[in-house]
Design an enzyme around this catalytic site. Structure first.
Site, mmCIF file in Angstrom:
data_model
loop_
_atom_site.group_PDB
_atom_site.id
_atom_site.type_symbol
_atom_site.label_atom_id
_atom_site.label_comp_id
_atom_site.label_asym_id
_atom_site.label_seq_id
_atom_site.Cartn_x
_atom_site.Cartn_y
_atom_site.Cartn_z
ATOM 1 N N GLY A 228 -10.484 19.451 5.342
ATOM 2 C CA GLY A 228 -10.436 20.846 4.958
ATOM 3 C C GLY A 228 -11.764 21.417 4.528
ATOM 4 N N PHE A 229 -12.692 20.572 4.135
ATOM 5 C CA PHE A 229 -13.958 21.061 3.608
ATOM 6 C C PHE A 229 -15.169 20.586 4.390
ATOM 7 C CE2 PHE A 229 -10.854 20.861 0.226
ATOM 8 C CZ PHE A 229 -10.922 22.149 -0.291
ATOM 9 N N ARG B 152 -12.477 11.958 -10.155
ATOM 10 C CA ARG B 152 -11.372 12.889 -9.947
ATOM 11 C C ARG B 152 -10.484 12.598 -8.735
ATOM 12 N NH1 ARG B 152 -15.263 16.969 -11.845
ATOM 13 N NH2 ARG B 152 -14.591 17.674 -13.894
#
Length: 451
Positions: A25-26, A136
């Site tokens: 997606g990025f 994260r």
């Protein structure tokens, strides 16, 4: 919705494009051959429609941070980074295999192998935390394998910090996410990293994530609901009871009941190795000079398990500094105790970085507005040193303090107190500034003489 087609590979001086490895997606990831030195590399290229001034700024500052972190033997090596001729930021990184993340569901890892991997990765994670960086997105798929079979931690998640949205869009991997993250109470803390680290250990050994029910419905919504309800499935594996205790503590519902940092958990994993009679894997940590003289008030055991310390390159020692604190948004954490060749990799290349491998470490959330200024630092002589304190000028989210000593050493922390030790009559000085998105504001200085 139709799947997005991969972007076109950029023309990069000194590199020859081979083929696409994965798309996300990025960013898209391509296999290139570097011309000198000649070697295959993975190149992650951000999507053109995501690039703006804010992204470029974050990219520059965090690539520098990732460059320092990737010196760790268990963090994926970043060779270089730049911006292509068409304006897209890109990263050149070590080509690795996703064997570990690919096979754990079909064939769980042997316990001794899983322990060795997690001790090594734990050292990498602890090192990142001490540098003020949260991962994260700790999960099996982000533990890659080098050409020599060494596990390395990848994907420090630039996307999750630059774009807001739902869990999938923000890069949250639900099966390994802590309940407070799923509730959007935090973007990440040390406690949530401990959860994800424990969930990854659970997965490698059990062959499923902690909330996954064999033969049941295990979609994102179902897994999220179970995690929020703390409906964790029994850790029914052939392993010492002590390992189950470790996993249970790491996956505690209340963050305060988990390990205070990664290091003591990894030390407990070393103890399991010792109990099993297998070689104890050293913990690779970079030594911070100030830690040599830090008096914890705890007598060290005579038979300490191995911690392989790598000396930091600094101009002068920094004594008595506090542990870097990224444990929460409001208060300091208790300091932790001291205690296959290239051809094979290319053959597995389509899985190397599939799903938007984001190697750039964005340690702090980009926040708009002026950087707060610490107005005054109070220096108070104490026995054997100086205690420096200041008032919070209004830190938000992932802001931190950059504390710099007169010797040029620097520490990132969230606490509003800092202590240096020194010889009687020695003058000690620090400058405190707020660090936001890799940039620091104006600082306030204070000095005092050690009594």
């Amino acid at each position: 919705m139709a799947a997005r087609l991969p972007s076109s590979p950029p023309v990069l001086p000194g590199f020859t494009h081979v083929h696409i490895l994965g798309k996300g997606g990025f960013a898209d990831v391509f296999l290139y051959e570097q011309n000198l030195p000649r070697r295959p590399v993975a190149v992650k290229v951000m999507h053109a429609d995501l690039v703006d001034d804010r992204v470029r700024s974050a990219f520059r500052s965090e690539v520098n941070l990732m460059g320092r972190l990737s010196a760790h033997p268990s963090i994926l090596t970043v060779y270089s980074a730049s911006v292509s001729g068409d304006g897209r930021p890109y990263l050149v990184m070590e080509l690795c295999s996703t064997e570990i993340g690919d096979r754990f569901r079909q064939r769980p890892l042997e316990l001794d192998e899983a322990l060795e991997i997690m001790v090594r990765v734990g050292g990498a994670l602890e090192t990142a935390h001490r540098a003020g960086t949260l991962h994260r997105d700790i999960k099996p798929a982000n533990i890659l394998t080098t050409a020599f079979g060494h596990p390395v931690l990848s994907d420090f998640g630039i996307a999750a910090n630059m774009h807001l949205g739902d869990h999938e869009a923000a890069g949250v991997s639900v099966p390994w996410s802590a309940p407070e993250v799923l509730r959007d109470e935090t973007a990440g803390t040390i406690a949530s990293e401990v959860w994800s680290f424990g969930a990854t250990l659970y997965s490698l050994v059990a062959g499923r994530s902690p909330a996954e029910i064999r033969g049941g419905r295990n979609g994102t919504d179902e897994l999220s609901a179970r995690i929020l309800a703390h409906d964790i499935q029994p850790f029914d594996v052939d392993a010492p009871r002590t390992l189950a205790t470790i996993v249970r503590k790491a996956l505690a519902k209340d963050p305060a009941d988990r390990y205070l940092s990664i290091l003591p958990m990894v030390e407990d994993l070393q103890a399991v190795q010792e109990e099993m009679g297998v070689p104890v894997t050293p913990i690779d940590l970079q030594e911070r000079p100030w830690s040599r003289d830090l008096d914890t008030g705890v007598e060290e055991p005579a038979d300490e398990l191995p911690v392989r310390v790598r000396a930091a390159r600094r101009r002068a020692p920094m004594r008595g500094a506090q542990q870097i604190d990224i444990s929460s948004s409001t208060q300091a954490a208790t300091p932790p105790s001291r205690k296959g060749l290239v051809s094979v990799l290319v053959g597995a290349a389509t899985a190397v970085v599939l799903g938007a491998v984001a190697i750039v470490a964005v340690a702090v959330t980009t926040i708009q507005g002026a950087i707060p200024v610490v107005e005054e630092v109070v220096a108070e002589p104490v026995d054997g040193g100086i205690a420096f304190t200041w008032t919070d000028p209004g830190l938000v989210d992932a802001d931190s303090y950059l504390v710099t000593t007169a010797a040029g050493d620097a520490v990132i922390q969230r606490a509003t107190t800092f202590r240096l030790s020194g010889a009687s009559g020695e003058e000690l000085c620090v400058t405190v500034a707020v660090n936001r998105d890799g940039r620091s504001g104006d600082g306030a200085e204070a000095c005092a003489e050690v009594p």
